[in-house]
Design a protein around this motif. Structure first.
Motif, mmCIF file in Angstrom:
data_model
loop_
_atom_site.group_PDB
_atom_site.id
_atom_site.type_symbol
_atom_site.label_atom_id
_atom_site.label_comp_id
_atom_site.label_asym_id
_atom_site.label_seq_id
_atom_site.Cartn_x
_atom_site.Cartn_y
_atom_site.Cartn_z
ATOM 1 N N VAL A 146 51.970 28.002 75.499
ATOM 2 C CA VAL A 146 52.924 27.254 74.676
ATOM 3 C C VAL A 146 52.271 26.946 73.329
ATOM 4 O O VAL A 146 51.298 26.190 73.264
ATOM 5 C CB VAL A 146 53.356 25.942 75.370
ATOM 6 C CG1 VAL A 146 54.347 25.183 74.496
ATOM 7 C CG2 VAL A 146 53.969 26.236 76.732
ATOM 8 N N ALA A 147 52.812 27.547 72.291
ATOM 9 C CA ALA A 147 52.253 27.325 70.951
ATOM 10 C C ALA A 147 52.993 26.181 70.270
ATOM 11 O O ALA A 147 54.221 26.172 70.229
ATOM 12 C CB ALA A 147 52.376 28.598 70.127
ATOM 13 N N THR A 148 52.230 25.242 69.751
ATOM 14 C CA THR A 148 52.829 24.125 69.007
ATOM 15 C C THR A 148 52.739 24.465 67.524
ATOM 16 O O THR A 148 52.142 23.734 66.737
ATOM 17 C CB THR A 148 52.088 22.817 69.309
ATOM 18 O OG1 THR A 148 50.729 22.976 68.892
ATOM 19 C CG2 THR A 148 52.121 22.491 70.777
ATOM 20 N N ASP A 149 53.337 25.588 67.192
ATOM 21 C CA ASP A 149 53.096 26.177 65.881
ATOM 22 C C ASP A 149 54.365 26.878 65.412
ATOM 23 O O ASP A 149 55.284 27.078 66.195
ATOM 24 C CB ASP A 149 51.972 27.208 66.038
ATOM 25 C CG ASP A 149 51.077 27.232 64.829
ATOM 26 O OD1 ASP A 149 51.537 26.860 63.756
ATOM 27 O OD2 ASP A 149 49.916 27.646 64.983
ATOM 28 N N ASN A 150 54.391 27.313 64.162
ATOM 29 C CA ASN A 150 55.603 27.990 63.698
ATOM 30 C C ASN A 150 55.587 29.473 64.082
ATOM 31 O O ASN A 150 54.530 30.063 64.318
ATOM 32 C CB ASN A 150 55.799 27.790 62.190
ATOM 33 C CG ASN A 150 54.810 28.559 61.375
ATOM 34 O OD1 ASN A 150 54.908 29.780 61.241
ATOM 35 N ND2 ASN A 150 53.818 27.862 60.846
ATOM 36 N N ARG A 151 56.773 30.042 64.131
ATOM 37 C CA ARG A 151 56.973 31.392 64.656
ATOM 38 C C ARG A 151 56.144 32.442 63.905
ATOM 39 O O ARG A 151 55.485 33.281 64.517
ATOM 40 C CB ARG A 151 58.459 31.749 64.562
ATOM 41 C CG ARG A 151 58.854 33.032 65.260
ATOM 42 C CD ARG A 151 60.341 33.291 65.071
ATOM 43 N NE ARG A 151 61.160 32.194 65.545
ATOM 44 C CZ ARG A 151 61.596 32.067 66.804
ATOM 45 N NH1 ARG A 151 61.309 32.995 67.684
ATOM 46 N NH2 ARG A 151 62.314 31.043 67.171
ATOM 47 N N ALA A 158 54.008 34.247 73.964
ATOM 48 C CA ALA A 158 53.803 32.832 73.643
ATOM 49 C C ALA A 158 55.150 32.177 73.439
ATOM 50 O O ALA A 158 56.031 32.727 72.762
ATOM 51 C CB ALA A 158 52.955 32.700 72.390
ATOM 52 N N LEU A 159 55.291 30.985 74.025
ATOM 53 C CA LEU A 159 56.513 30.206 73.828
ATOM 54 C C LEU A 159 56.297 29.245 72.661
ATOM 55 O O LEU A 159 55.170 28.783 72.426
ATOM 56 C CB LEU A 159 56.853 29.413 75.087
ATOM 57 C CG LEU A 159 56.860 30.194 76.406
ATOM 58 C CD1 LEU A 159 57.383 29.309 77.535
ATOM 59 C CD2 LEU A 159 57.714 31.450 76.276
ATOM 60 N N LEU A 160 57.362 28.972 71.964
ATOM 61 C CA LEU A 160 57.269 28.056 70.825
ATOM 62 C C LEU A 160 57.868 26.707 71.209
ATOM 63 O O LEU A 160 59.037 26.637 71.585
ATOM 64 C CB LEU A 160 58.033 28.623 69.621
ATOM 65 C CG LEU A 160 57.585 29.992 69.131
ATOM 66 C CD1 LEU A 160 58.491 30.478 68.015
ATOM 67 C CD2 LEU A 160 56.140 29.944 68.650
ATOM 68 N N ASP A 161 57.064 25.673 71.077
ATOM 69 C CA ASP A 161 57.548 24.320 71.375
ATOM 70 C C ASP A 161 57.968 23.680 70.055
ATOM 71 O O ASP A 161 57.353 22.730 69.575
ATOM 72 C CB ASP A 161 56.431 23.520 72.049
ATOM 73 C CG ASP A 161 56.932 22.216 72.632
ATOM 74 O OD1 ASP A 161 58.158 22.063 72.755
ATOM 75 O OD2 ASP A 161 56.095 21.362 72.954
ATOM 76 N N GLN A 162 59.057 24.209 69.496
ATOM 77 C CA GLN A 162 59.419 23.892 68.113
ATOM 78 C C GLN A 162 59.580 22.398 67.851
ATOM 79 O O GLN A 162 59.149 21.897 66.817
ATOM 80 C CB GLN A 162 60.722 24.627 67.767
ATOM 81 C CG GLN A 162 61.064 24.583 66.300
ATOM 82 C CD GLN A 162 62.315 25.410 65.997
ATOM 83 O OE1 GLN A 162 62.865 26.068 66.873
ATOM 84 N NE2 GLN A 162 62.749 25.355 64.760
ATOM 85 N N TYR A 163 60.236 21.688 68.747
ATOM 86 C CA TYR A 163 60.478 20.260 68.518
ATOM 87 C C TYR A 163 59.591 19.363 69.376
ATOM 88 O O TYR A 163 59.800 18.165 69.443
ATOM 89 C CB TYR A 163 61.956 19.943 68.764
ATOM 90 C CG TYR A 163 62.836 20.537 67.683
ATOM 91 C CD1 TYR A 163 63.037 19.870 66.482
ATOM 92 C CD2 TYR A 163 63.415 21.786 67.849
ATOM 93 C CE1 TYR A 163 63.804 20.424 65.480
ATOM 94 C CE2 TYR A 163 64.196 22.339 66.854
ATOM 95 C CZ TYR A 163 64.381 21.657 65.668
ATOM 96 O OH TYR A 163 65.146 22.198 64.669
ATOM 97 N N GLY A 164 58.597 19.962 70.037
ATOM 98 C CA GLY A 164 57.658 19.154 70.810
ATOM 99 C C GLY A 164 58.199 18.689 72.150
ATOM 100 O O GLY A 164 57.679 17.739 72.742
ATOM 101 N N LYS A 165 59.231 19.360 72.639
ATOM 102 C CA LYS A 165 59.853 18.938 73.902
ATOM 103 C C LYS A 165 58.867 19.054 75.077
ATOM 104 O O LYS A 165 58.735 18.131 75.887
ATOM 105 C CB LYS A 165 61.073 19.830 74.163
ATOM 106 C CG LYS A 165 62.016 19.325 75.195
ATOM 107 C CD LYS A 165 63.255 20.208 75.221
ATOM 108 C CE LYS A 165 64.293 19.644 76.170
ATOM 109 N NZ LYS A 165 65.542 20.403 76.110
ATOM 110 N N ALA A 166 58.183 20.192 75.154
ATOM 111 C CA ALA A 166 57.223 20.380 76.254
ATOM 112 C C ALA A 166 56.024 19.456 76.089
ATOM 113 O O ALA A 166 55.509 18.901 77.072
ATOM 114 C CB ALA A 166 56.768 21.836 76.298
ATOM 115 N N MET A 167 55.584 19.265 74.868
ATOM 116 C CA MET A 167 54.457 18.349 74.629
ATOM 117 C C MET A 167 54.768 16.951 75.121
ATOM 118 O O MET A 167 53.943 16.291 75.741
ATOM 119 C CB MET A 167 54.131 18.288 73.133
ATOM 120 C CG MET A 167 53.401 19.484 72.597
ATOM 121 S SD MET A 167 53.108 19.289 70.838
ATOM 122 C CE MET A 167 51.889 18.013 70.853
#
Lengths: 159, 341
Positions: A84-89, A105-114
């Motif tokens: 899970v990348a906490t980063d931009n695409r 890699a999955l994108l945690d765009q809004y921090g939901k998984a974090m």
């Protein structure tokens, strides 16, 4: 002042409702870096590691190749890693293209998984069993090829 | 002239929206602690953020339009034989605030701002006899107007260290501060010296951040819609535009520079309780409303291995154009200690 008290009460009710709703969320749906939707709650592995990283985080980049190697070695025993990348695409795409690590890699765009896994440090790794229960959350880098971690993974995979 | 509460809300939001990046930048040692950074773009903490902020504003210069005039020039313009006329010569406005920030989910966050204010003013009055006297007003202090805001991340390209982020905000400034304090003669103290405005005011905000790390730029637009207070006074609506640039000098230091534009409309005193046009420069709604431009250098320090950071700002006016005659801001200091839990 009566109106103010009423306003504060209503605000607290809304806050509580949203917080409760957020806590009861069962499924985390993210997109991978190619834009495909992926749910990270239901994964078909005996042991899953949800690994949080970012391209701007040097300790993450030092750790990532080790983790990929470990996953490759233990895949047949049931280990699966969700990156899970906490980063931009763009940055994730460029990095994976350059490094050719062969991972999605999955994108945690809004921090939901974090938020769901209460991640406060990068890198972090969440160990989840086949029933979807969190066994452990490790904050900070891991020596994946060290003896201690190898033993730990063997133990978890043999359960 | 603006009420201090209006000025304060704007400056605080600028700080909040532009300061929450410092913890997430660059190489981060053994591992990258992101506690205290933002997941929604404006979050001070994952769980709860608290800030204590001290602000000190000095006002001495009097302007007519954009031209500087002396207190005596104003007195001579408006004093007439047989009456008195007063102008402010020095104003010091201080505010100590407690600010709480609580993220509700990955997109929403609520903020509460509880201010304590202390206002002091020196005046010069020309008496009916023609004699001029300097005097100091009684200090005005107490709880100011509490503000509640909701901030919504409309878009971000990453939860931390985002390169693009759009945030929308909506808030309410509540009338918790007193707005009917009277002087020993029984008259209302000047409206802008009162701790509160006495009105429920909606606030709208839009913020766009674009980063080329280690450089972060940001545009903020904030509109404060003032409503009539229970005492019949209505401050002018206020529009703020801020252009902000921040540069990460090291892991723990950020330097910032902002250009701030402020437009405020004229106040209205519907019931005439605060107006004394014939005898006071300040108590005259014709002398309200302005256009101002400021530059604001700042330095931000992240306290190592903690969720804390300290920020200092100094705001300097570069152009001020006022309606009528007004005492304007000469300088403003602000120190903020923020802690993320």
């Amino acid at each position: 002042m009566g109106l103010l008290r009423y306003g504060v009460f209503v605000l607290l009710c809304i806050t509580s409702a949203i917080t409760y709703a957020q806590g009861s969320t069962a499924t985390i749906k993210l997109e991978d870096y190619k834009g495909r939707p992926v749910s990270i709650n239901h994964v078909p592995y005996k042991l899953s590691v949800v690994h949080f990283w970012a391209t701007w985080c040097s300790p993450c980049l030092r750790e990532l190749p080790q983790l990929v190697k470990t996953e490759t070695k233990l895949k047949e025993l049931g280990l699966g890693v969700i990156y899970v990348a906490t980063d931009n695409r763009d940055d994730v795409q460029n990095y994976l293209h350059e490094q050719d690590l062969g991972i999605n890699a999955l994108l945690d765009q809004y921090g939901k998984a974090m938020r769901h896994y209460k991640i406060k440090v990068l890198p972090s790794s969440v160990f989840i069993n086949a029933d979807g229960n969190i066994l452990e959350t490790h904050h900070g880098p891991i020596d994946w090829e060290g003896q201690a971690m190898r033993n730990k993974l063997q133990t978890l995979l043999s359960r | 002239m603006l009420h201090y509460n209006n000025k304060y809300i704007v400056l605080f939001l600028i700080t909040l929206l532009s300061s929450s990046q410092v913890n997430a930048l660059g190489e981060c040692g053994l591992s990258c602690c992101i506690g205290g950074t933002n997941t929604s773009g404006v979050t001070l903490s994952e769980n709860f953020g608290l800030s204590v902020q001290y602000e000190r504003m000095n006002m001495k210069t009097i302007r007519r339009d954009s031209q500087e005039v002396s207190p005596d020039d104003v007195i001579n313009q408006f004093w007439s034989s047989g009456s008195s006329y007063a102008v402010p010569t020095d104003m010091l406005m201080e505010k100590l605030s407690l600010i709480g920030a609580k993220p509700l989910n990955e997109r929403w966050q609520i903020l509460g701002i509880v201010p304590l204010v202390r206002n002091n003013m020196d005046m010069r009055r020309k008496m009916p006899s023609g004699m001029t006297m300097n005097m100091t007003m009684d200090e005005i202090s107490g709880l100011g107007d509490i503000t509640l805001m909701g901030l919504y991340t409309a878009y971000t390209d990453a939860p931390i260290r985002a390169k693009k982020r759009l945030t929308l905000g909506f808030g309410i400034k509540t009338p918790t501060g007193e707005n009917d304090i009277r002087n020993p003669m029984g008259n209302y103290v000047h409206a802008m010296m009162q701790p509160g405005t006495g009105s429920w005011d909606p606030i709208f905000m839009l913020s766009y951040m674009r980063a080329w790390y280690p450089l972060i730029t940001q545009i903020n637009i904030l509109y404060h819609l003032s409503t009539e207070s229970d005492q019949g006074y209505q401050f002018g609506n206020q529009l703020n535009l801020d252009l902000i640039a921040r540069y990460q000098v090291s892991n723990y230091f950020n330097l910032g520079l902002a250009v701030n534009a402020i437009y405020a409309g004229n106040d209205r005193d519907h019931d005439g309780l605060y107006s004394q046009e014939a005898t006071s420069m300040v108590d005259n709604t014709n002398n309200t409303g302005l256009r101002s431009y400021f530059v604001t250098p700042s330095v931000q320090y992240k306290i190592p291995n903690t969720g804390g950071n300290l920020e200092l700002k100094y705001q300097l006016p570069v152009y001020q154009n006022v309606h009528g005659y007004q005492q304007v801001t000469d300088s403003r200091w602000m120190a903020t200690l923020s802690w993320a839990y």
